[in-house]
Motif scaffolding. Structure first.
Motif, PDB file in Angstrom:
ATOM      1  N   UNK A 176     -47.326 -25.685  35.167  1.00 14.38           N
ATOM      2  CA  UNK A 176     -46.611 -25.832  34.465  1.00 14.38           C
ATOM      3  C   UNK A 176     -46.723 -24.369  33.399  1.00 14.38           C
ATOM      4  N   UNK A 177     -47.600 -23.990  34.221  1.00 14.08           N
ATOM      5  CA  UNK A 177     -47.887 -22.428  33.358  1.00 14.08           C
ATOM      6  C   UNK A 177     -46.516 -21.902  33.029  1.00 14.08           C
ATOM      7  N   UNK A 178     -46.328 -20.893  32.884  1.00 13.29           N
ATOM      8  CA  UNK A 178     -45.486 -20.021  32.552  1.00 13.29           C
ATOM      9  C   UNK A 178     -46.288 -18.477  33.103  1.00 13.29           C
ATOM     10  N   UNK A 212     -38.325 -17.948  37.932  1.00  6.78           N
ATOM     11  CA  UNK A 212     -38.081 -19.219  37.323  1.00  6.78           C
ATOM     12  C   UNK A 212     -39.431 -20.223  37.560  1.00  6.78           C
ATOM     13  N   UNK A 213     -39.885 -20.686  37.120  1.00  3.46           N
ATOM     14  CA  UNK A 213     -40.293 -22.151  37.233  1.00  3.46           C
ATOM     15  C   UNK A 213     -40.500 -23.786  36.915  1.00  3.46           C
ATOM     16  N   UNK A 214     -39.196 -24.507  38.120  1.00  2.00           N
ATOM     17  CA  UNK A 214     -39.265 -25.318  37.694  1.00  2.00           C
ATOM     18  C   UNK A 214     -39.832 -26.696  37.078  1.00  2.00           C
ATOM     19  N   UNK A 215     -41.675 -26.279  36.976  1.00  3.05           N
ATOM     20  CA  UNK A 215     -42.111 -27.021  36.529  1.00  3.05           C
ATOM     21  C   UNK A 215     -42.345 -26.905  35.806  1.00  3.05           C
ATOM     22  N   UNK A 261     -35.390 -21.162  34.102  1.00  2.00           N
ATOM     23  CA  UNK A 261     -34.714 -20.294  35.260  1.00  2.00           C
ATOM     24  C   UNK A 261     -34.959 -18.791  34.789  1.00  2.00           C
ATOM     25  N   UNK A 262     -35.112 -17.805  35.476  1.00  2.00           N
ATOM     26  CA  UNK A 262     -35.604 -16.151  35.294  1.00  2.00           C
ATOM     27  C   UNK A 262     -35.284 -16.048  34.132  1.00  2.00           C
ATOM     28  N   UNK A 263     -36.094 -15.419  33.607  1.00  2.00           N
ATOM     29  CA  UNK A 263     -35.762 -14.331  31.774  1.00  2.00           C
ATOM     30  C   UNK A 263     -36.626 -12.784  32.433  1.00  2.00           C
ATOM     31  N   UNK A 264     -35.209 -11.984  32.848  1.00  2.00           N
ATOM     32  CA  UNK A 264     -35.866 -10.884  32.681  1.00  2.00           C
ATOM     33  C   UNK A 264     -35.318  -9.681  31.421  1.00  2.00           C
ATOM     34  N   UNK A 265     -36.405  -9.122  31.554  1.00  2.00           N
ATOM     35  CA  UNK A 265     -36.077  -7.913  30.262  1.00  2.00           C
ATOM     36  C   UNK A 265     -36.909  -8.612  28.826  1.00  2.00           C
ATOM     37  N   UNK A 266     -37.689  -9.298  29.289  1.00  2.00           N
ATOM     38  CA  UNK A 266     -38.095  -9.489  27.735  1.00  2.00           C
ATOM     39  C   UNK A 266     -38.765  -8.227  26.908  1.00  2.00           C
TER      40      UNK A 266
END
Length: 301
Positions: A176-178, A212-215, A261-266
């Motif tokens: 579950x970890x980011x 992306x991490x669905x967990x 979902x994947x978040x890019x460019x943060x």
């Protein structure tokens, strides 16, 4: 006339010779006295050094003995302990007497040396007794080892099941970890463009991507940023956040909405409010009581 003059000259020379001899004798006597005084002082210094060395050796022996002293209750009819105590008291008395004496005695130093040798021998004997008792106790413990092993086997089986459950829970928690990737650190000018010279930077920008991490549960996620300077000090002061049961200060923070979902460019910015120096900067990102990453960046002048 010449004969009388010769006699006067001869007498004067004789007087001068006698005076020179007397002066030489006095000088030699004085020199011998100085040598004897120096020799006596040197002997006293050597005896004082020997006393200090023996006192330090006694402290070391006594310190080692104290490690085993709590095991004395296990020894029955212990004459060694009584002898050690008597020798210890004798050593302490000799040291006390030597400290109070203005002139050290080589005989007293020799007595102290002999007593410490006795003390050392008694210590070795005493330790051997304690070790022997320890081996006897080990033998008694070995007799009960089989029964304990049976109980331990049952406990191990229970513990193994518990461990597997804990491992499974840990894996689920870690799943579950980011995660973060592509972490960069940039120095910016006042107009937002890149600045190559770290000493002229007006802002620092940290950019990264969350894959992306669905967990990972969806929802608001607060990312805490820590930037540490080459001198080891934390840049900025944006409050603190909980981590591993404590409170950790941070440079800046940002809250995002994560839906798996994947978040890019943060990007997270920090306005420079101190003089920055060239060197290695450490960037750390935290969220949900985890350290997501720790990266090092070399910033140049």
């Amino acid at each position: 006339m010449n004969k009388k003059y010769f006699l006067w000259v001869a007498a004067a020379l004789i007087l001068l010779l006698v005076g020179a001899i007397v002066f030489s004798v006095v000088q030699v006597t004085s020199l011998k006295k100085e040598v004897n005084v120096a020799r006596a002082e040197n002997e006293q210094l050597q005896l004082t050094n020997e006393q200090l060395t023996l006192s330090n050796e006694y402290d070391a022996i006594n310190s080692e003995f104290s490690r085993y002293e709590n095991q004395a209750v296990q020894l029955q009819n212990d004459t060694i302990l009584a002898k050690y105590t008597a020798a210890k008291n004798k050593v302490e008395q000799l040291i006390k007497e030597l400290n109070s004496e203005k002139t050290k005695s080589s005989k007293r130093i020799k007595e102290l040396q002999d007593e410490i040798s006795t003390l050392r021998a008694l210590l070795r004997h005493y330790i051997a007794q304690v070790d022997s008792l320890g081996r006897e106790n080990a033998g008694l413990k070995a007799e009960n080892a089989e029964i304990r092993n049976r109980n331990e086997q049952l406990s191990t089986q229970v513990a193994e099941v518990s461990r597997k459950n804990e491992t499974l829970n840990e894996r689920m928690t870690l799943a579950e970890k980011l995660n973060v990737t592509g972490v960069t650190l940039s120095a910016l000018k006042g107009n937002g463009k890149n600045e190559k010279n770290i000493t002229k930077a007006k802002q620092l920008k940290v950019t990264f991507t969350i894959p992306q991490n669905n967990s990972t549960p969806s929802g608001a996620k607060t990312i805490y940023l820590r930037i540490t300077s080459p001198e080891g000090s934390l840049l900025g002061n944006a409050g603190s956040f909980p981590f591993e049961g404590g409170s950790v200060p941070c440079t800046a923070k940002k809250t995002i909405e994560y839906g798996g979902q994947e978040i890019s460019g943060i990007t997270i910015y920090w306005d420079v409010n101190t003089t920055l120096t060239p060197g290695d900067y450490t960037v750390e990102l935290f969220a949900d009581n985890y350290r997501l990453t720790s990266r090092h960046f070399t910033m140049k002048k």
